[in-house]
Design a protein around this motif. Structure first.
Motif, PDB file in Angstrom:
ATOM      1  N   LYS A  42       9.724   3.237  22.942  1.00 13.51           N
ATOM      2  CA  LYS A  42      11.005   3.860  22.984  1.00 13.51           C
ATOM      3  C   LYS A  42      12.270   2.804  23.390  1.00 13.51           C
ATOM      4  N   TYR A  43      13.281   2.854  22.808  1.00 12.71           N
ATOM      5  CA  TYR A  43      14.437   1.921  23.074  1.00 12.71           C
ATOM      6  C   TYR A  43      15.563   2.545  23.274  1.00 12.71           C
ATOM      7  N   GLU A  44      16.452   2.106  23.897  1.00 11.48           N
ATOM      8  CA  GLU A  44      17.609   2.473  24.215  1.00 11.48           C
ATOM      9  C   GLU A  44      18.544   2.175  22.808  1.00 11.48           C
ATOM     10  N   ALA A  45      19.534   2.803  22.596  1.00 13.99           N
ATOM     11  CA  ALA A  45      20.423   2.539  21.494  1.00 13.99           C
ATOM     12  C   ALA A  45      20.994   1.172  21.290  1.00 13.99           C
ATOM     13  N   GLU A  46      20.987   0.428  22.444  1.00 18.24           N
ATOM     14  CA  GLU A  46      21.298  -0.921  22.184  1.00 18.24           C
ATOM     15  C   GLU A  46      20.145  -2.100  22.028  1.00 18.24           C
TER      16      GLU A  46
ATOM     17  N   ARG B 141      17.337  -2.264  24.112  1.00 21.70           N
ATOM     18  CA  ARG B 141      16.608  -2.506  25.141  1.00 21.70           C
ATOM     19  C   ARG B 141      15.202  -1.628  25.377  1.00 21.70           C
ATOM     20  N   GLU B 142      13.963  -2.063  25.347  1.00 20.29           N
ATOM     21  CA  GLU B 142      12.723  -1.247  25.501  1.00 20.29           C
ATOM     22  C   GLU B 142      12.652  -0.547  26.568  1.00 20.29           C
ATOM     23  N   ILE B 143      12.462   0.819  26.649  1.00 19.21           N
ATOM     24  CA  ILE B 143      12.382   1.580  27.817  1.00 19.21           C
ATOM     25  C   ILE B 143      10.969   1.613  28.238  1.00 19.21           C
ATOM     26  N   TRP B 144       9.689   1.915  27.183  1.00 16.63           N
ATOM     27  CA  TRP B 144       8.447   1.600  27.505  1.00 16.63           C
ATOM     28  C   TRP B 144       7.738   1.442  26.186  1.00 16.63           C
ATOM     29  N   HIS B 145       6.479   1.154  26.137  1.00 12.86           N
ATOM     30  CA  HIS B 145       5.564   0.903  25.073  1.00 12.86           C
ATOM     31  C   HIS B 145       4.078   1.337  25.662  1.00 12.86           C
ATOM     32  N   ARG B 146       3.630   2.277  24.860  1.00 14.16           N
ATOM     33  CA  ARG B 146       2.224   2.749  24.910  1.00 14.16           C
ATOM     34  C   ARG B 146       1.269   2.594  23.981  1.00 14.16           C
ATOM     35  N   THR B 147       0.204   2.542  24.208  1.00 10.66           N
ATOM     36  CA  THR B 147      -1.098   2.261  23.530  1.00 10.66           C
ATOM     37  C   THR B 147      -2.341   3.083  24.129  1.00 10.66           C
ATOM     38  N   PRO B 148      -3.221   3.399  23.299  1.00 14.31           N
ATOM     39  CA  PRO B 148      -4.374   3.981  24.097  1.00 14.31           C
ATOM     40  C   PRO B 148      -5.341   3.045  24.642  1.00 14.31           C
ATOM     41  N   PHE B 149      -6.066   3.502  25.311  1.00 16.20           N
ATOM     42  CA  PHE B 149      -7.096   2.789  26.227  1.00 16.20           C
ATOM     43  C   PHE B 149      -8.525   3.141  25.642  1.00 16.20           C
ATOM     44  N   GLY B 150      -9.576   2.146  25.635  1.00 17.39           N
ATOM     45  CA  GLY B 150     -10.686   2.180  25.224  1.00 17.39           C
ATOM     46  C   GLY B 150     -11.019   1.647  23.685  1.00 17.39           C
ATOM     47  N   LYS B 151     -11.890   2.394  23.133  1.00 20.97           N
ATOM     48  CA  LYS B 151     -12.286   1.822  21.817  1.00 20.97           C
ATOM     49  C   LYS B 151     -11.786   2.682  20.754  1.00 20.97           C
TER      50      LYS B 151
ATOM     51  N   ALA C 113      -7.423  13.089  11.329  1.00 22.64           N
ATOM     52  CA  ALA C 113      -6.169  13.376  11.173  1.00 22.64           C
ATOM     53  C   ALA C 113      -5.590  13.717  12.749  1.00 22.64           C
ATOM     54  N   LEU C 114      -4.759  12.936  13.277  1.00 21.39           N
ATOM     55  CA  LEU C 114      -4.348  13.043  14.719  1.00 21.39           C
ATOM     56  C   LEU C 114      -3.109  13.376  14.894  1.00 21.39           C
ATOM     57  N   VAL C 115      -2.678  14.630  15.860  1.00 20.23           N
ATOM     58  CA  VAL C 115      -1.406  15.014  16.541  1.00 20.23           C
ATOM     59  C   VAL C 115      -1.468  14.761  17.781  1.00 20.23           C
ATOM     60  N   LEU C 116      -0.687  13.851  18.540  1.00 18.64           N
ATOM     61  CA  LEU C 116      -0.657  13.423  19.971  1.00 18.64           C
ATOM     62  C   LEU C 116       0.857  13.970  20.545  1.00 18.64           C
ATOM     63  N   LYS C 117       0.335  14.797  21.749  1.00 17.92           N
ATOM     64  CA  LYS C 117       2.137  15.266  22.200  1.00 17.92           C
ATOM     65  C   LYS C 117       2.266  14.383  23.477  1.00 17.92           C
ATOM     66  N   LEU C 118       3.485  13.742  23.658  1.00 22.40           N
ATOM     67  CA  LEU C 118       3.717  12.921  24.734  1.00 22.40           C
ATOM     68  C   LEU C 118       4.820  13.435  25.436  1.00 22.40           C
ATOM     69  N   THR C 119       4.836  13.277  26.822  1.00 23.40           N
ATOM     70  CA  THR C 119       6.144  13.475  27.657  1.00 23.40           C
ATOM     71  C   THR C 119       7.433  12.712  27.204  1.00 23.40           C
ATOM     72  N   PRO C 120       8.601  12.720  27.609  1.00 17.40           N
ATOM     73  CA  PRO C 120       9.630  11.777  27.088  1.00 17.40           C
ATOM     74  C   PRO C 120       9.330  10.550  27.722  1.00 17.40           C
ATOM     75  N   GLU C 121       8.483  10.589  28.980  1.00 13.25           N
ATOM     76  CA  GLU C 121       8.138   9.361  29.632  1.00 13.25           C
ATOM     77  C   GLU C 121       7.067   8.445  28.942  1.00 13.25           C
ATOM     78  N   GLY C 122       6.396   9.206  27.790  1.00 14.89           N
ATOM     79  CA  GLY C 122       5.473   8.294  27.281  1.00 14.89           C
ATOM     80  C   GLY C 122       3.833   8.684  27.719  1.00 14.89           C
ATOM     81  N   GLU C 123       3.666   9.880  28.321  1.00 17.11           N
ATOM     82  CA  GLU C 123       2.227  10.117  28.977  1.00 17.11           C
ATOM     83  C   GLU C 123       1.897  11.194  27.994  1.00 17.11           C
ATOM     84  N   GLY C 124       0.388  11.255  27.632  1.00 14.75           N
ATOM     85  CA  GLY C 124       0.059  12.026  26.867  1.00 14.75           C
ATOM     86  C   GLY C 124      -0.063  13.448  27.524  1.00 14.75           C
TER      87      GLY C 124
END
Length: 410
Positions: free
Chosen positions: A159-163, A165-175, A215-226
Motif C-alpha cells: 500500500k502506497y500513499e498518493a504521493e 510513500r510506502e505505508i506497508w508491504h506484506r507477503t506470506p510466511f512459510g513455504k 485459485a486464491l482469494v485472500l481478504k485483508l484488513t485495511p492494515e494488511g492483516e489476513g
C-alpha cells in the motif's frame, strides 16, 4: 477504439475516471499510433497509457520504460483524475523525472503515477534478481493505492500513499508460492487479493495450504492483516486472473484451470493437459462459495476479466479458440480466437452473452463497469473484427483496443 503499430499490441488494463474518460494501459512493439496521437518507441516493448474521452477520442498517450521489455498489467484512477499503473520493466535505462529508475535484475515490479495531462509524476519499484511483476491495482477511500503481484515466486501486497510513500508491504510466511493477479477493495477499505497459491504457510493468522496450484482469494484488513482465505485447487493448477468485489464485500473471481476442480458441490473436468478451461466463482462476505460456472470446449477457454454493478450482477469477459460452452450456453467460434462478454445474476444465472472479433485471433483481458449502464472491455484484435455494429477495418499484426458497451434497460 483501436491503435498500435505494425507488430503485436494489446491492452491489458482499463479504467475510467469520474468524468467518464477511459484509460487503456497497453503494451506496444515499435512506433505506434493511437488515433492522432503518436508514440515513438523507446525500445523493444513499451508500456503505453492512452487517455480517451467518453466518446473514444484519444486525448494523449504517455508511458514508462526504456530499451527492453516493459509492460503494464493494471490501471486505476483517483478522484482528481490521476492514473496509477502497475506492471513490470526489464529496461535498465528507464527514466523518471530525469533520473534512472533502478532495476535489481531481470523484470522488476513498478507502480507509476500519471497526472491528468499524462505527465509521469513518480515511479516506485519492487523486486530482486528473479522475474517480478505488479499485476493488480486498486484505490481506497483515502486515496491510498494498493497493488499485488509476485516477487521471487511469492505473491505480495503493498500500500502506497498518493504521493508514493510506502505505508506497508506484506507477503506470506512459510513455504507458499504463488501470484497476486487481481485486487479489489470494498466499502470499508478491506482488500481482496486474487491469484494462485500452493504449498503451506500463513498470511498473518490465516492458514494457506494446497498441494497443487489453487485459485486464491485472500481478504485483508485495511492494515494488511489476513482475515480469511478461500482456495480452490486444480488437480493440475487453477488461478484467478481477475477478481471484483462490491461495497458489501461479496467477491467474484474469473480465471482458468487445468485438470479438474471441485467447487460448489460440482467437479468440473477440463480438456487436454495443455488446454485451460474457464472458471467463474462467486463468494459471499465470509468467503464461502455461493456458485461456480465452467467454460469448456476442446480448445483453450480463458475467463480473464470480471466486474460488478454493486447490485449483485457480475460481468465477465475472456476468449476462446474453438467452439465452446459457457455455463450451458454454446458459443461458436468465428476464427482462431473469439471474444465473449457475459452477465450473471446474483444466483449465478446467465443473463446474456455477447461475442466479438473476426476470423483472426482476438482477445479480451480486462473489463470495467461505469454506473449506471456502461461496460468497457479491452485487449487485442486483428482486422477485420466486429464489436456490435462497430468494425475494426485495419490493424497491424494485432492492435490494442478498447470497446464500450451500453447495457439495455431491464
Amino acid at each position: 477504439f483501436s491503435g498500435g503499430g505494425a507488430s503485436h499490441d494489446k491492452t491489458r488494463a482499463v479504467t475510467t475516471d469520474k468524468a467518464g474518460n477511459v484509460f487503456l494501459a497497453s503494451e506496444c512493439i515499435g512506433d505506434a499510433s493511437f488515433g492522432d496521437q503518436q508514440h515513438k518507441t523507446a525500445g523493444e516493448m513499451d508500456m503505453c497509457l492512452t487517455k480517451l474521452d467518453a466518446s473514444g477520442k484519444p486525448l494523449w498517450v504517455s508511458g514508462f520504460g526504456g530499451s527492453k521489455t516493459d509492460r503494464a498489467y493494471g490501471v486505476i484512477t483517483d478522484a482528481a483524475g490521476n492514473a496509477y499503473v502497475t506492471g513490470h520493466f526489464e529496461s535498465t535505462d528507464a527514466m523518471a523525472n530525469g533520473e534512472k529508475v533502478p532495476n535489481a535484475g531481470n523484470f522488476d515490479a513498478f507502480t507509476a503515477k500519471f497526472a491528468p495531462d499524462g505527465k509521469l509524476l513518480w515511479v516506485r519499484v519492487k523486486g530482486g534478481e528473479s522475474s517480478d511483476y505488479g499485476h493488480g491495482i486498486a484505490i481506497d477511500s483515502k486515496g491510498h493505492v494498493v497493488i499485488t503481484g509476485a516477487i521471487g515466486g511469492q505473491f505480495f501486497c503493498t500500500k502506497y500513499e498518493a504521493e508514493g510513500r510506502e505505508i506497508w508491504h506484506r507477503t506470506p510466511f512459510g513455504k507458499v508460492s504463488g501470484s497476486g493477479h487481481g485486487i479489489a477493495i470494498d466499502g470499508k477499505d478491506h482488500i481482496y487479493l486474487g491469484g494462485s497459491a500452493s504449498g503451506a504457510g500463513t498470511f498473518g493468522k490465516v492458514a494457506l495450504e494446497s498441494k497443487t496450484s489453487a485459485a486464491l482469494v485472500l481478504k485483508l484488513t485495511p492494515e494488511g492483516e489476513g482475515e480469511w482465505a478461500n482456495l480452490i485447487p486444480g488437480t493440475t493448477s487453477a488461478i484467478y486472473h481477475e477478481i471484483a468485489c462490491d461495497s458489501q464485500g461479496r467477491v467474484w473471481g474469473a480465471g482458468m484451470f487445468k485438470g479438474s476442480v471441485s467447487v460448489a458441490g460440482q467437479t468440473f473436468q477440463g480438456g487436454t493437459e495443455k488446454d485451460y478451461d474457464g472458471l467463474i466463482v462467486h463468494l459471499d462476505v465470509a468467503g464461502q462459495v455461493q456458485w461456480a460456472k465452467h467454460m469448456h470446449g476442446p480448445g483453450t477457454d480463458y475467463c480473464l476479466g470480471v466486474t460488478t454493478d454493486d447490485h449483485g450482477t457480475a460481468f465477465v469477459c475472456g476468449d476462446f479458440n474453438q467452439d465452446t460452452v459457457l455455463a450451458g450456453h454454446a458459443l461458436a467460434t468465428r476464427g482462431s480466437g473469439d471474444i465473449f462478454l457475459a452477465a450473471f445474476d446474483v444466483k449465478g444465472g446467465l443473463i446474456w452473452v455477447q461475442q466479438a472479433g473476426g476470423k483472426l485471433n482476438d482477445s479480451a483481458y480486462p473489463i470495467t463497469f461505469r454506473a449506471p449502464d456502461e461496460l468497457i472491455i479491452a485487449g487485442a484484435c486483428a482486422a477485420p473484427a466486429t464489436f456490435g455494429s462497430h468494425e475494426v477495418t485495419k490493424s497491424g499484426s494485432s492492435d490494442m483496443y478498447g470497446a464500450k458497451w451500453k447495457l439495455k434497460a431491464p
